[in-house]
Enzyme design. Structure first.
Site, PDB file in Angstrom:
ATOM      1  N   ASP A 146     -28.572  25.189 -78.848  1.00 55.87           N
ATOM      2  CA  ASP A 146     -27.789  26.394 -79.126  1.00 55.87           C
ATOM      3  C   ASP A 146     -27.358  26.739 -80.963  1.00 55.87           C
ATOM      4  O   ASP A 146     -27.379  27.616 -81.008  1.00 55.87           O
ATOM      5  CB  ASP A 146     -26.318  26.625 -77.777  1.00 55.87           C
ATOM      6  CG  ASP A 146     -27.165  26.807 -76.892  1.00 55.87           C
ATOM      7  OD1 ASP A 146     -27.692  27.499 -76.791  1.00 55.87           O
ATOM      8  OD2 ASP A 146     -26.427  25.915 -76.146  1.00 55.87           O
ATOM      9  N   PRO A 165     -46.829  41.755 -86.927  1.00 54.55           N
ATOM     10  CA  PRO A 165     -46.917  40.715 -86.121  1.00 54.55           C
ATOM     11  C   PRO A 165     -48.296  40.946 -84.542  1.00 54.55           C
ATOM     12  O   PRO A 165     -48.465  41.802 -85.447  1.00 54.55           O
ATOM     13  CB  PRO A 165     -45.348  40.806 -85.102  1.00 54.55           C
ATOM     14  CG  PRO A 165     -45.338  41.925 -85.748  1.00 54.55           C
ATOM     15  CD  PRO A 165     -45.815  43.323 -86.518  1.00 54.55           C
ATOM     16  N   PRO A 166     -48.150  39.299 -84.943  1.00 55.48           N
ATOM     17  CA  PRO A 166     -49.509  38.940 -83.890  1.00 55.48           C
ATOM     18  C   PRO A 166     -48.802  39.252 -82.436  1.00 55.48           C
ATOM     19  O   PRO A 166     -48.276  39.782 -82.178  1.00 55.48           O
ATOM     20  CB  PRO A 166     -49.092  37.312 -84.025  1.00 55.48           C
ATOM     21  CG  PRO A 166     -48.996  36.797 -84.548  1.00 55.48           C
ATOM     22  CD  PRO A 166     -47.473  38.362 -85.544  1.00 55.48           C
ATOM     23  N   GLY A 167     -50.646  39.936 -81.582  1.00 58.47           N
ATOM     24  CA  GLY A 167     -49.987  40.627 -80.572  1.00 58.47           C
ATOM     25  C   GLY A 167     -49.631  42.366 -80.457  1.00 58.47           C
ATOM     26  O   GLY A 167     -49.174  42.357 -79.157  1.00 58.47           O
ATOM     27  N   THR A 168     -49.415  42.282 -81.377  1.00 58.27           N
ATOM     28  CA  THR A 168     -49.237  43.933 -81.257  1.00 58.27           C
ATOM     29  C   THR A 168     -50.380  45.509 -81.533  1.00 58.27           C
ATOM     30  O   THR A 168     -50.409  46.305 -80.935  1.00 58.27           O
ATOM     31  CB  THR A 168     -48.424  44.385 -82.464  1.00 58.27           C
ATOM     32  OG1 THR A 168     -48.463  43.688 -84.200  1.00 58.27           O
ATOM     33  CG2 THR A 168     -46.929  43.862 -82.529  1.00 58.27           C
ATOM     34  N   GLY A 169     -51.103  44.659 -81.290  1.00 56.52           N
ATOM     35  CA  GLY A 169     -52.525  45.927 -80.735  1.00 56.52           C
ATOM     36  C   GLY A 169     -53.118  45.682 -82.242  1.00 56.52           C
ATOM     37  O   GLY A 169     -53.836  47.607 -81.837  1.00 56.52           O
ATOM     38  N   LYS A 170     -53.074  45.777 -83.173  1.00 53.72           N
ATOM     39  CA  LYS A 170     -53.943  46.358 -84.976  1.00 53.72           C
ATOM     40  C   LYS A 170     -55.952  46.585 -84.490  1.00 53.72           C
ATOM     41  O   LYS A 170     -55.946  47.216 -84.667  1.00 53.72           O
ATOM     42  CB  LYS A 170     -53.948  45.613 -85.621  1.00 53.72           C
ATOM     43  CG  LYS A 170     -52.057  45.423 -86.000  1.00 53.72           C
ATOM     44  CD  LYS A 170     -52.052  44.257 -87.153  1.00 53.72           C
ATOM     45  CE  LYS A 170     -52.364  42.751 -87.023  1.00 53.72           C
ATOM     46  NZ  LYS A 170     -51.240  42.358 -86.387  1.00 53.72           N
ATOM     47  N   HIS A 224     -22.179  24.559 -68.971  1.00 51.04           N
ATOM     48  CA  HIS A 224     -22.423  25.019 -70.282  1.00 51.04           C
ATOM     49  C   HIS A 224     -23.120  26.455 -69.944  1.00 51.04           C
ATOM     50  O   HIS A 224     -22.749  27.343 -71.264  1.00 51.04           O
ATOM     51  CB  HIS A 224     -23.839  23.873 -70.265  1.00 51.04           C
ATOM     52  CG  HIS A 224     -24.313  24.281 -71.679  1.00 51.04           C
ATOM     53  ND1 HIS A 224     -24.406  23.333 -72.246  1.00 51.04           N
ATOM     54  CD2 HIS A 224     -25.467  25.373 -72.759  1.00 51.04           C
ATOM     55  CE1 HIS A 224     -25.254  24.175 -73.452  1.00 51.04           C
ATOM     56  NE2 HIS A 224     -25.384  25.027 -73.607  1.00 51.04           N
ATOM     57  N   GLU A 225     -23.881  26.608 -68.915  1.00 47.58           N
ATOM     58  CA  GLU A 225     -24.507  27.809 -68.946  1.00 47.58           C
ATOM     59  C   GLU A 225     -23.590  29.081 -68.780  1.00 47.58           C
ATOM     60  O   GLU A 225     -23.483  30.491 -68.994  1.00 47.58           O
ATOM     61  CB  GLU A 225     -25.230  28.542 -67.657  1.00 47.58           C
ATOM     62  CG  GLU A 225     -26.785  27.290 -67.993  1.00 47.58           C
ATOM     63  CD  GLU A 225     -27.412  27.784 -69.413  1.00 47.58           C
ATOM     64  OE1 GLU A 225     -27.200  28.934 -69.914  1.00 47.58           O
ATOM     65  OE2 GLU A 225     -28.052  26.583 -70.070  1.00 47.58           O
TER      66      GLU A 225
END
Length: 604
Positions: A504, A207-212, A427-428
């Protein structure tokens, strides 16, 4: 690694210099030359020459008089005086009135400056550029005119300050795979003795941002060899053949600097499957064909290692990923709990932190975050500390920065009415109460009704205690029930519904559909895959692979499943109505409560 940058000057640069020279000549130099050829005299001399009929041409301006002698060999200039009979005397002397004395009297100078000088400058420039181009080409046929076919890869030379494996955390399996490459570049004879050869190409996927990209630079840093870095999109040019020429030039440079590492980022830009359709991108296909040829054209033991990275491995051409080209695929996945903790510690070295930081808790709260997101979380914590005029970041800063990255900043100007605030509170608490009353649900970490810039008016944060790789059918059903808990609370308390449950509804529907079409958790369809996933590293687009009748039946099953969990959530809230009211009013007053405060009230 230190990037080697070479200055680039093209024809536009030199033409701009020539244009500036011509402007300066015509604006400043020519007027000075013309003024230098004019002789200034007093008005008495002008009158005397008029009476002697020695004036050839005359020009009367607003502040001066310009005139010549009879043979027009000399230009004179004098001041303007109040002389009513001047015009009559000039007529009587035979003078000729003119308005362009200076221009007419310097034809040679004008010709030299206007025509000869620019030609000389352009000729000299052409000789210089031709010599420079010949030196660059060196007789080689691959060097294209103006450098259009040259590879513009960034070249990083050996540096003691380069990225090392110690700077990359959370990807132990990937580092273990790449350590072998480093060892080969340091000790190639050890592999040659036994007859082993290193993979020609290594494909980093994830995935993007994993440090390749960072892992590729770490391999170069550990190996202490030159590192060529280039994006796949930089190969594709407007002119057909330029991309292929860049590929040839890149591999030529790599062989000259071997041992070295060539890194092609986002290789899917040129490595997509060839569909054979007429009217496709011929330039991209020619570039891919040249890349395939080059990877076949050098031996595995030349010391040139090809690294490539992509987020879409399924879109690559099979000829590119077959053994003999990209022999090894190294997954660079999202980090687990231990990996997230290590990544946080690496980035935390760059900022000042208090002594009571619990990195394990932060890592658990940041479940599913990539390395780039974790770096952003640490940086946001430091920025928050600066905004509060503190010299170090605290645990609260890191926890708040997680919420900032996930849900956005707190909206200071969003003021809810009392009724809306009460609805959001119920709701929360509806989400949290349904989650707490079910088994196999993640504990509630935090509940807030402070609006965020992402559009959320509030949220409930649940945090798993450890790594969670598998989910049972009961756990997914509980998550769906938790998603419906907010809407269920509105129905129980107010007897109506609002738009606050839109997100939700989306998540509950997505989970229910995945249970039926992908996870085989429906008795009627059994273990039949009804949906395929593409771009698994870029959000995971899905498409149904079944008949229209089956799709209608899937829709019916999804509605039935969500409705069943909705009824379960309603039943839980009706049975715990007193706690629902107590917790909702407590949240209404405090706006933000912790999971511990929530459980204390619930268990009281």
């Amino acid at each position: 690694m230190n990037e080697v940058k070479t200055p680039k000057k093209n024809w536009f640069y030199y033409y701009t210099i020539v244009l500036l020279i011509l402007i300066i000549l015509n604006t400043f130099i020519m007027p000075l030359i013309q003024q230098h050829s004019v002789k200034e005299v007093d008005y008495g001399t002008f009158i005397s020459m008029t009476e002697k009929k020695e004036i050839g041409k005359v020009e009367i301006e607003s502040n001066q008089i310009v005139f010549t002698n009879k043979d027009e060999s000399q230009i004179y200039k004098t001041g303007l005086m109040d002389d009513p009979n001047r015009t009559e005397r000039l007529y009587e002397s035979g003078a000729e009135f003119s308005s362009e004395i200076i221009e007419q009297m310097s034809p040679l100078v004008s010709f030299l400056l206007t025509w000869i000088l620019p030609l000389v400058i352009f000729f000299a420039l052409g000789q210089y550029m031709s010599k420079k181009l010949m030196n660059r080409m060196g007789g080689g046929k691959d060097s294209m005119m103006f450098g259009m076919g040259k590879s513009n890869a960034k070249i990083y030379v050996k540096s003691t300050e380069g990225i090392k494996f110690s700077d990359v955390a959370g990807e132990d399996e990937a580092k273990e795979n790449l350590t072998e490459i480093v060892d080969y570049l340091h000790n190639p004879n050890k592999y040659k003795e036994i007859g082993a050869s290193m993979p020609k190409g290594i494909l980093l996927v994830g995935p993007p941002g994993t440090g390749k990209t960072m892992l590729a630079k770490a391999v170069a840093g550990e190996s202490n060899v030159p590192f060529f870095s280039m994006s796949g999109s930089e190969f594709v040019e407007m002119f057909v053949g330029m991309g292929a020429s860049k590929v040839r030039d890149l591999f030529k440079q790599a062989k000259e600097k071997a041992p070295c590492i060539v890194f092609i980022d986002e290789i899917d830009a040129i490595g997509k499957k060839r569909d054979g359709q007429i009217g496709g991108n011929d330039e991209r296909e020619q570039t891919l064909n040249q890349l395939l040829t080059e990877m076949d054209g050098f031996e595995g033991n030349t010391g040139v290692i090809i690294l490539a990275a992509t987020n879409r491995p399924e879109s690559l051409d099979p000829a590119l990923t077959r053994p003999g080209r990209f022999d090894r695929r190294v997954p660079v996945e999202l980090p687990d709990l231990k990996g997230r903790e290590e990544i946080l510690k690496v980035h935390a070295k760059k900022i000042r932190l208090s002594d009571d930081i619990d990195f394990n808790k932060i890592a658990r709260m940041a479940s599913g975050a990539s390395g780039a997101e974790l770096a952003n979380i640490v940086n946001e914590a430091a920025l928050r500390a600066v905004r509060d005029n503190r010299r170090f970041a605290t645990q609260a800063d890191l926890e708040e920065s997680i919420e900032t990255v996930i849900a956005g900043y707190q909206k200071k100007n969003a003021i809810l009415t009392n009724k809306e605030k009460l609805i959001v509170s119920y709701h929360e608490i509806g989400h949290a109460l349904v989650a707490a009353k079910q088994n196999n649900s993640a504990p509630v970490q935090k509940i807030t009704i402070i609006p965020r810039t992402s559009g959320a008016l509030g949220y409930t944060m649940q945090v798993d205690e450890g790594n969670h790789y598998l989910m049972s059918k009961e756990e997914i059903e509980n998550k769906i029930a938790t998603f419906t808990g907010g809407r269920a609370a509105e129905e129980v308390i107010f007897g109506s519904v609002t738009t606050g449950a839109s997100n939700d509804i989306e998540q509950a529907t997505r989970l229910a559909r995945a249970m039926i079409t992908r996870y085989g958790m429906n008795e009627d369809f059994d273990m039949v895959a009804l949906e395929t996933v593409t771009n698994q590293y870029l959000g995971g687009d899905t498409s149904l692979a079944c008949s229209a009748e089956t799709q209608a039946e899937i829709d019916h099953k999804v509605v039935e499943l969500v409705k069943q969990q909705h009824q379960k959530a309603l039943q839980i809230l009706i049975e715990n109505r007193a706690k629902l009211d107590e917790l909702a009013h407590f949240l209404y007053d405090k706006e933000t409560i912790t999971g511990e405060e929530f459980m204390n009230i619930l268990n009281a």
